[in-house]
Design a protein around this motif. Structure first.
Motif, PDB file in Angstrom:
ATOM      1  N   ARG A 186     -22.449 -16.590  -3.900  1.00 47.16           N
ATOM      2  CA  ARG A 186     -22.630 -15.589  -4.948  1.00 47.16           C
ATOM      3  C   ARG A 186     -21.424 -15.661  -5.880  1.00 47.16           C
ATOM      4  NH1 ARG A 186     -22.193  -9.798  -4.766  1.00 47.16           N
ATOM      5  NH2 ARG A 186     -21.029 -10.114  -2.878  1.00 47.16           N
ATOM      6  N   ASN A 187     -21.680 -15.511  -7.176  1.00 50.34           N
ATOM      7  CA  ASN A 187     -20.609 -15.588  -8.169  1.00 50.34           C
ATOM      8  C   ASN A 187     -19.837 -16.916  -8.034  1.00 50.34           C
ATOM      9  OD1 ASN A 187     -19.176 -14.680 -10.369  1.00 50.34           O
ATOM     10  ND2 ASN A 187     -18.032 -13.113  -9.267  1.00 50.34           N
ATOM     11  N   THR A 188     -20.602 -17.966  -7.623  1.00 48.42           N
ATOM     12  CA  THR A 188     -20.033 -19.311  -7.448  1.00 48.42           C
ATOM     13  C   THR A 188     -18.782 -19.270  -6.557  1.00 48.42           C
ATOM     14  OG1 THR A 188     -20.907 -19.721  -9.671  1.00 48.42           O
ATOM     15  CG2 THR A 188     -19.620 -21.466  -8.722  1.00 48.42           C
ATOM     16  N   GLY A 189     -18.853 -18.411  -5.552  1.00 49.35           N
ATOM     17  CA  GLY A 189     -17.760 -18.356  -4.579  1.00 49.35           C
ATOM     18  C   GLY A 189     -16.591 -17.496  -5.003  1.00 49.35           C
ATOM     19  N   GLN A 190     -16.734 -16.763  -6.093  1.00 53.02           N
ATOM     20  CA  GLN A 190     -15.589 -15.989  -6.614  1.00 53.02           C
ATOM     21  C   GLN A 190     -15.742 -14.489  -6.316  1.00 53.02           C
ATOM     22  OE1 GLN A 190     -14.432 -17.996 -10.733  1.00 53.02           O
ATOM     23  NE2 GLN A 190     -16.614 -17.683 -10.565  1.00 53.02           N
ATOM     24  N   THR A 191     -15.988 -14.148  -5.068  1.00 54.73           N
ATOM     25  CA  THR A 191     -15.940 -12.726  -4.730  1.00 54.73           C
ATOM     26  C   THR A 191     -14.899 -12.561  -3.628  1.00 54.73           C
ATOM     27  OG1 THR A 191     -17.394 -12.346  -2.827  1.00 54.73           O
ATOM     28  CG2 THR A 191     -18.491 -12.796  -4.928  1.00 54.73           C
ATOM     29  N   CYS A 192     -14.297 -11.375  -3.604  1.00 54.74           N
ATOM     30  CA  CYS A 192     -13.240 -11.162  -2.611  1.00 54.74           C
ATOM     31  C   CYS A 192     -13.815 -11.082  -1.203  1.00 54.74           C
ATOM     32  CB  CYS A 192     -12.454  -9.910  -2.949  1.00 54.74           C
ATOM     33  SG  CYS A 192     -13.545  -8.540  -3.193  1.00 54.74           S
ATOM     34  N   VAL A 193     -15.150 -10.847  -1.087  1.00 51.88           N
ATOM     35  CA  VAL A 193     -15.765 -10.830   0.243  1.00 51.88           C
ATOM     36  C   VAL A 193     -16.479 -12.153   0.528  1.00 51.88           C
ATOM     37  CG1 VAL A 193     -15.955  -8.319   0.410  1.00 51.88           C
ATOM     38  CG2 VAL A 193     -17.809  -9.605  -0.660  1.00 51.88           C
ATOM     39  N   CYS A 194     -16.242 -13.161  -0.288  1.00 49.13           N
ATOM     40  CA  CYS A 194     -16.841 -14.483  -0.052  1.00 49.13           C
ATOM     41  C   CYS A 194     -16.327 -15.072   1.260  1.00 49.13           C
ATOM     42  CB  CYS A 194     -16.452 -15.449  -1.160  1.00 49.13           C
ATOM     43  SG  CYS A 194     -17.685 -15.550  -2.460  1.00 49.13           S
ATOM     44  N   VAL A 195     -17.222 -15.770   1.945  1.00 50.92           N
ATOM     45  CA  VAL A 195     -16.795 -16.495   3.143  1.00 50.92           C
ATOM     46  C   VAL A 195     -15.786 -17.554   2.739  1.00 50.92           C
ATOM     47  CG1 VAL A 195     -17.517 -17.971   5.041  1.00 50.92           C
ATOM     48  CG2 VAL A 195     -19.096 -16.263   4.125  1.00 50.92           C
ATOM     49  N   ASN A 196     -14.714 -17.646   3.496  1.00 51.66           N
ATOM     50  CA  ASN A 196     -13.760 -18.731   3.261  1.00 51.66           C
ATOM     51  C   ASN A 196     -13.797 -19.721   4.414  1.00 51.66           C
ATOM     52  OD1 ASN A 196     -12.040 -19.013   0.946  1.00 51.66           O
ATOM     53  ND2 ASN A 196     -10.336 -19.225   2.373  1.00 51.66           N
ATOM     54  N   ARG A 197     -14.151 -19.204   5.614  1.00 50.84           N
ATOM     55  CA  ARG A 197     -14.078 -20.049   6.813  1.00 50.84           C
ATOM     56  C   ARG A 197     -15.338 -19.852   7.655  1.00 50.84           C
ATOM     57  NH1 ARG A 197      -9.703 -17.270   9.762  1.00 50.84           N
ATOM     58  NH2 ARG A 197     -10.414 -15.443   8.607  1.00 50.84           N
ATOM     59  N   PHE A 198     -16.075 -20.932   7.880  1.00 50.12           N
ATOM     60  CA  PHE A 198     -17.236 -20.871   8.774  1.00 50.12           C
ATOM     61  C   PHE A 198     -16.801 -21.365  10.152  1.00 50.12           C
ATOM     62  CE2 PHE A 198     -19.337 -21.119   4.660  1.00 50.12           C
ATOM     63  CZ  PHE A 198     -20.380 -20.215   4.802  1.00 50.12           C
ATOM     64  N   TYR A 199     -17.063 -20.575  11.184  1.00 50.40           N
ATOM     65  CA  TYR A 199     -16.818 -20.990  12.563  1.00 50.40           C
ATOM     66  C   TYR A 199     -18.163 -21.044  13.271  1.00 50.40           C
ATOM     67  CZ  TYR A 199     -11.996 -19.870  11.402  1.00 50.40           C
ATOM     68  OH  TYR A 199     -10.758 -19.841  10.799  1.00 50.40           O
ATOM     69  N   VAL A 200     -18.528 -22.236  13.736  1.00 45.34           N
ATOM     70  CA  VAL A 200     -19.866 -22.429  14.292  1.00 45.34           C
ATOM     71  C   VAL A 200     -19.745 -22.943  15.723  1.00 45.34           C
ATOM     72  CG1 VAL A 200     -22.103 -23.527  13.916  1.00 45.34           C
ATOM     73  CG2 VAL A 200     -20.628 -23.010  11.959  1.00 45.34           C
ATOM     74  N   GLN A 201     -20.497 -22.323  16.639  1.00 44.20           N
ATOM     75  CA  GLN A 201     -20.429 -22.742  18.047  1.00 44.20           C
ATOM     76  C   GLN A 201     -20.932 -24.192  18.145  1.00 44.20           C
ATOM     77  OE1 GLN A 201     -21.581 -19.573  20.569  1.00 44.20           O
ATOM     78  NE2 GLN A 201     -20.518 -20.467  22.318  1.00 44.20           N
TER      79      GLN A 201
END
Ligand code: NAP
Length: 487
Positions: free
Chosen positions: A288-303
């Protein structure tokens, strides 16, 4: 309609204002700042660099307005806010077009933001009447303890460019509902959305000085806000570094302050998650917003056991996101705010590659330096910049984990604590993980968490104070306690 025609139409709108609004007047100044369209680089207009005298006038008029506004009944204040809300609805399309022109985001997202921004005005129009105090059983017979809630006074706000309207209404509607007045300084990249709101305030008949918008030099305006004796509260949304500087300045007059600062949101996918739902949520929370939101995911952790399936589901969805000018309705990704923002994303990709990550870029046309194609990084580790700093762009960094404790530890391995997300179908795990994560807001099996009814804000270096919900109005109220004796 051609791009040139769109720009001409927006500029001709009564909501497109190139003057500042203070004391109920539209004013110019000697110097101006040029504002460009991040998609094309063309200058779309100019706004004043306000002078010290204008700043002083803004605070003085806000003080006079406060002295009258605080005595309006809560219902009357709600009516003024509601009139503004209705104007936002009437002018939704123009407000959204102004936003896309100066900020770049796809028009559909701008319309979404205008509705989100308006929802705070409606919420606080209603909440004005619920600023309840209380009566407490007293320590002595015959005495009464009364607790009153009173507006704090003149308030000031500094807002960022990524949500040019909603970051203003989220603060101003709460302040006005509480009985306060406000002086707003919007980001220099996106002042026209703020000035359009000032135009609506004028049209809604808000008293002169109640809501003021000043543009110009951020440091000069921040100094004036923190030094003017009438200003009792500062609300800031932006980077952590600026928030820290402002907090130091606010200490001089012991001004109340709330800070909505940067994030570094983790997004955890457990092996018991619905992978397709997680990938859908990931798109909403990351792009959303091309990644420019303060609640944007920065780190995906996947099992580990679902890593490949999740990355593939994510990749397939990113392939469906065209990038380009926000006025083209097909585009889901748009330019970043400026070329430095693109440079930061590139730096994170290069740093990660150097340290062993694999990058997969979904190539899109990049017509100018503000555009950057979306990229997935796999094999990401905590030592990489992308895990340590907010990227603020279309970069999905994916790491593996093996068990729940490790996932929680990784999620908390950051100075920030704004938003976090996780996907799991196991109820016991959901409660454990929700308890374990250090963040102000947690999305559980969802990638969208912002709404007017919920308290928005962070912990740790992401700041303090809450916006929206009942807590949002509390930020603008003082508590006064009265003890009634027996006489
Ligand atoms: P920024 O540089 O801190 O700018 C934000 C606002 O602060 C702008 O109005 C800016 O004015 C002003 N400013 C700049 N220097 C200042 C100073 N020395 N004193 C006082 N004000 C100053 O942040 P940004 O890079 O534009 O915004 C992105 C950041 O905001 C990200 O880190 C993001 O996470 C954060 N953010 C947080 C939230 C939240 O709710 N937590 C929401 C949105 C964004 P100029 O534009 O005139 O420089």
């Amino acid at each position: 309609m051609s791009h040139t025609d769109i720009v001409r139409r927006i500029r001709a709108s009564e909501l497109f204002c190139e003057q500042i609004y203070l004391a109920g007047q539209w004013q110019d100044s000697e110097q101006t700042i040029a504002v460009d369209n991040p998609a094309t680089g063309e200058i779309i207009g100019h706004v004043p660099v306000c002078s010290d005298a204008q700043l002083a006038q803004a605070f003085e008029s806000a003080e006079s307005a406060f002295k009258q506004w605080r005595d309006y009944t809560a219902e009357e204040r709600g009516r003024y806010l509601y009139a503004f809300f209705e104007l936002m609805q009437t002018h939704e399309q123009t407000l959204a077009e102004i936003m896309t022109l100066e900020q770049g985001k796809p028009l559909a997202e701008s319309i979404g933001e205008i509705r989100y921004a308006a929802s705070f005005v409606k919420w606080f129009a209603e909440e004005a009447r619920r600023a309840y105090g209380r009566v407490i059983p007293a320590a002595q017979p015959g005495e009464q303890i009364i607790v009153k809630r009173e507006p704090i006074g003149v308030t000031a706000a500094i807002t960022p460019w990524n949500f040019p309207s909603s970051m203003i209404t989220r603060k101003a509607a709460a302040a006005l509902a509480a009985g306060c007045s406000m002086v707003v300084k919007p980001a220099s990249a996106t002042p026209f959305s703020a000035l359009a709101l000032a135009k609506l305030a004028e049209k809604a008949g808000w008293p002169a000085g109640l809501f003021n918008v000043v543009t110009g030099n951020a440091r000069q305006i921040a100094s004036a806000m923190t030094q003017h004796p009438a200003v009792r509260k500062i609300s800031f949304t932006g980077s952590t570094a600026t928030g820290q500087a402002l907090m130091r300045q606010a200490a001089d007059q012991v001004q109340k302050i709330s800070l909505e600062l940067g994030g570094n949101a983790p997004f955890i996918v457990f092996d018991d998650a619905d992978i397709n739902a997680a990938a859908d949520g990931a798109i909403a929370a990351k792009f959303r917003n091309t990644g420019q939101t303060c609640v944007c995911v920065n780190r995906f952790y996947v099992q580990r056991s679902v890593h490949d399936a999740f990355v593939e589901a994510l990749r397939a969805r990113i392939e469906q996101l065209p990038m380009g000018d926000g006025f083209n309705p097909e585009n889901k990704l748009a330019p970043l705010i400026n070329s430095q923002a693109v440079e930061k994303v590139r730096e994170h990709i290069e740093d990660a590659k150097r340290k062993g990550a694999t990058a997969y870029t979904i190539n899109r046309p990049e017509p100018r330096a503000n555009f950057i194609s979306p990229t997935i990084l796999t094999g990401v580790t905590q030592s990489m910049l992308v895990c340590q700093e907010e990227t603020f762009g279309p970069l999905a960094a994916v790491s593996c984990f093996d068990d729940e404790a490790e996932a929680i530890a990784l999620a908390n391995d950051t100075p920030f604590g704004l938003a976090a997300y996780f996907y799991s179908e196991n109820t016991h795990r959901i409660w454990r993980v929700a308890d374990g994560i250090e963040a102000g807001m947690i999305g559980i099996n969802t990638g969208l968490i912002s709404n007017a009814a919920a308290p928005f804000g962070g912990v740790k270096a992401s700041g303090f104070g809450r916006e929206g919900a009942r807590e949002g109005i509390d930020e603008y109220l003082e508590t006064k306690y009265l003890l009634f004796g027996r006489g």
